[in-house]
Enzyme design. Structure first.
Site, PDB file in Angstrom:
ATOM      1  N   LYS A 112      -2.411  -4.549 -14.423  1.00 12.40           N
ATOM      2  CA  LYS A 112      -1.445  -3.638 -13.793  1.00 12.40           C
ATOM      3  C   LYS A 112      -0.296  -3.320 -14.736  1.00 12.40           C
ATOM      4  CE  LYS A 112      -2.213  -4.346  -8.889  1.00 12.40           C
ATOM      5  NZ  LYS A 112      -1.676  -4.861  -7.633  1.00 12.40           N
ATOM      6  N   LYS A 155     -13.970  -1.118 -10.603  1.00 14.47           N
ATOM      7  CA  LYS A 155     -13.776  -1.464  -9.195  1.00 14.47           C
ATOM      8  C   LYS A 155     -13.330  -0.237  -8.389  1.00 14.47           C
ATOM      9  CE  LYS A 155     -10.113  -3.708  -8.051  1.00 14.47           C
ATOM     10  NZ  LYS A 155      -8.992  -4.640  -7.935  1.00 14.47           N
ATOM     11  N   LYS A 181      -7.594   1.802  -4.755  1.00 14.33           N
ATOM     12  CA  LYS A 181      -6.707   2.745  -4.080  1.00 14.33           C
ATOM     13  C   LYS A 181      -6.036   3.671  -5.074  1.00 14.33           C
ATOM     14  CE  LYS A 181      -5.293  -0.803  -0.689  1.00 14.33           C
ATOM     15  NZ  LYS A 181      -4.376  -1.939  -0.588  1.00 14.33           N
TER      16      LYS A 181
HETATM   17  P1  TYM Z   1      -5.356  -5.374  -1.593  1.00 16.24           P
HETATM   18  O1  TYM Z   1      -4.449  -4.676  -0.662  1.00 16.24           O
HETATM   19  O2  TYM Z   1      -5.485  -4.877  -2.989  1.00 16.24           O
HETATM   20  O3  TYM Z   1      -6.816  -5.403  -1.006  1.00 16.24           O
HETATM   21  C1  TYM Z   1      -7.052  -5.857   0.316  1.00 16.24           C
HETATM   22  C2  TYM Z   1      -8.350  -6.626   0.357  1.00 16.24           C
HETATM   23  O4  TYM Z   1      -9.421  -5.791  -0.076  1.00 16.24           O
HETATM   24  C3  TYM Z   1     -10.150  -6.435  -1.106  1.00 16.24           C
HETATM   25  N1  TYM Z   1     -10.656  -5.420  -2.034  1.00 16.24           N
HETATM   26  C4  TYM Z   1     -11.938  -5.254  -2.350  1.00 16.24           C
HETATM   27  N2  TYM Z   1     -13.047  -5.902  -1.946  1.00 16.24           N
HETATM   28  C5  TYM Z   1     -14.237  -5.467  -2.442  1.00 16.24           C
HETATM   29  N3  TYM Z   1     -14.350  -4.432  -3.310  1.00 16.24           N
HETATM   30  C6  TYM Z   1     -13.261  -3.760  -3.746  1.00 16.24           C
HETATM   31  N4  TYM Z   1     -13.372  -2.737  -4.583  1.00 16.24           N
HETATM   32  C7  TYM Z   1     -11.983  -4.166  -3.262  1.00 16.24           C
HETATM   33  N5  TYM Z   1     -10.717  -3.727  -3.466  1.00 16.24           N
HETATM   34  C8  TYM Z   1      -9.915  -4.514  -2.718  1.00 16.24           C
HETATM   35  C9  TYM Z   1      -9.160  -7.369  -1.770  1.00 16.24           C
HETATM   36  O5  TYM Z   1      -9.805  -8.421  -2.453  1.00 16.24           O
HETATM   37  C10 TYM Z   1      -8.353  -7.852  -0.580  1.00 16.24           C
HETATM   38  O6  TYM Z   1      -9.004  -8.928   0.049  1.00 16.24           O
HETATM   39  N6  TYM Z   1      -3.015  -9.492  -3.072  1.00 16.24           N
HETATM   40  C11 TYM Z   1      -3.792  -8.939  -1.979  1.00 16.24           C
HETATM   41  C12 TYM Z   1      -3.044  -8.930  -0.664  1.00 16.24           C
HETATM   42  C13 TYM Z   1      -2.481 -10.243  -0.241  1.00 16.24           C
HETATM   43  C14 TYM Z   1      -3.198 -11.347   0.249  1.00 16.24           C
HETATM   44  C15 TYM Z   1      -2.226 -12.345   0.549  1.00 16.24           C
HETATM   45  C16 TYM Z   1      -4.548 -11.600   0.465  1.00 16.24           C
HETATM   46  C17 TYM Z   1      -1.149 -10.567  -0.228  1.00 16.24           C
HETATM   47  N7  TYM Z   1      -0.999 -11.839   0.250  1.00 16.24           N
HETATM   48  C18 TYM Z   1      -2.588 -13.594   1.047  1.00 16.24           C
HETATM   49  C19 TYM Z   1      -4.906 -12.851   0.963  1.00 16.24           C
HETATM   50  C20 TYM Z   1      -3.948 -13.830   1.252  1.00 16.24           C
HETATM   51  C21 TYM Z   1      -4.135  -7.514  -2.351  1.00 16.24           C
HETATM   52  O7  TYM Z   1      -3.558  -6.926  -3.204  1.00 16.24           O
HETATM   53  O8  TYM Z   1      -5.052  -6.955  -1.584  1.00 16.24           O
END
Ligand code: TYM
Length: 345
Positions: free
Chosen positions: A115, A207, A210
């Protein structure tokens, strides 16, 4: 290991363009786990502001993730849905854990490196400390299980390291306050099934994300049937028909991705999909994938749009969830203060 009550926690960032990867990698798992566990699902708005956000857009995006949770089938009465900033203990515990985590541990985080890119001097301190806030999210509830996509695995490992170091650093105080040997559990990542890493529809080595500038790279949860059909039909493939065995997908990332998506949407395995579509041309397979995607995602997208428009309902779900989460978070934070030796009211 001390016995902790099983509790599920996970979070999704309100950064717009919720997509099929988020849905298959995380949200569908959230839905299933609510049958067997107490669950807390968080819209992580404090994480979102580690990169610049336009305030009005952020408000909408918080409501959109909340709507996606509910439209996908999470019951906000039986479980907890809330936004992180309404429970200040997340940020409070994150500070404590910033003092537990080591600089060297954070320096290894690949997501930060990706990032930040070349512009490291110019990214926020929050982006660097992002993983300690994530550890705090989980540990403030002493949650034991965390459903996430593959990309969050390293952050979860860090959360486990932080929990263990806190338990070790304060072992005597933890014991003398009657918390036994371990104050925090080692939260277990749940990363399972055929779609833990959904790839871009334009490039099977990237990947689905968003922030990809091309909307054709992803299927958004709010895409209508036409958009889904166009994106699947345009998805990159190779000239060969589908193989009959999973081994035949190994060097074909785009085919592997589409088969994985089909398997996850139909709640089966890649092997079962290939047993059905092996030696089919992509045109045939893509038509079936369009039908399946529209059947599964269409109703969710429609319900999301309806819910997002109902601000007072969404905001009341978040307020109610935050109140219930606060009770649990405050309890942990008070104990943390006792363990650290702080004086509290
Ligand atoms: P975020 O918002 O980027 O993504 C949310 C969830 O979606 C999953 N994900 C994917 N899974 C499969 N293929 C993909 N291409 C893909 N893109 C995203 C992510 O793995 C995630 O599970 N840091 C986390 C948010 C967070 C969190 C937490 C998660 C903050 N605190 C505590 C678990 C526990 C994040 O950026 O997710």
């Amino acid at each position: 290991m001390a016995a902790f009550k099983e509790l599920v926690f996970s979070g999704v960032q309100p950064t717009g363009n919720l997509h099929l990867g988020n849905y298959l990698g995380a949200i569908t798992k959230f839905v299933t786990l609510q049958e067997s566990h107490d669950c807390i699902y968080c819209v992580v708005d404090l994480h979102a502001i580690t990169v610049p956000q336009e305030p009005l857009t952020l408000t909408n995006n918080i409501r959109e993730v909340t709507a996606a949770f509910i439209a996908s089938g999470i019951d906000p009465k039986k479980h907890i849905i809330f936004n992180q900033s309404q429970v200040p203990e997340h940020a409070e515990l994150a500070w404590v854990l910033n003092c537990t985590a080591r600089l060297g541990w954070l320096n290894r985080m690949t997501q930060f490196k990706e990032k930040a890119g070349k512009d490291r001097e110019n990214v926020s301190v929050g982006l660097y400390a992002y993983p300690t806030l994530m550890a705090a999210d989980i540990l403030v509830y002493r949650a034991t299980h965390v459903p996430v996509g593959e990309d969050q695995k390293q952050h979860l490992e860090l959360a486990r390291d932080i929990a263990q170091k806190f338990n070790n650093d304060f072992a005597d105080s933890i014991a003398s306050h009657g918390f036994g040997e371990e104050f925090f559990p080692s939260p277990e990542p749940l990363i399972q099934g055929p779609a833990t890493r959904v790839m871009s529809l334009r490039d099977g080595n990237k990947k689905m994300s968003k922030s990809d500038p091309s909307d054709y790279s992803r299927i958004n949860l709010t895409d209508d049937a036409d958009a889904i059909a166009t994106k699947v039909r345009k998805a990159k493939t190779d000239p060969e028909p589908l193989p009959s065995e999973e081994k035949g997908l190994e060097t074909r990332p785009e085919a592997d991705n589409l088969v994985g998506i089909y398997a996850a949407l139909s709640e089966t395995t890649k092997a079962a999909v290939l047993a059905e579509f092996g030696s089919a041309q992509f045109s045939t397979f893509k038509s079936a994938l369009v039908d399946l995607s529209v059947a599964k995602l269409g109703p969710i997208g429609g319900e999301m749009k309806r819910l997002v428009a109902d601000h007072s309902y969404i905001d009341s779900v978040l307020a109610d969830g935050s109140e219930r989460a606060s009770v649990l978070a405050r309890r942990t934070m008070n104990s943390v203060k006792d363990v650290l030796g702080f004086i509290r009211r």
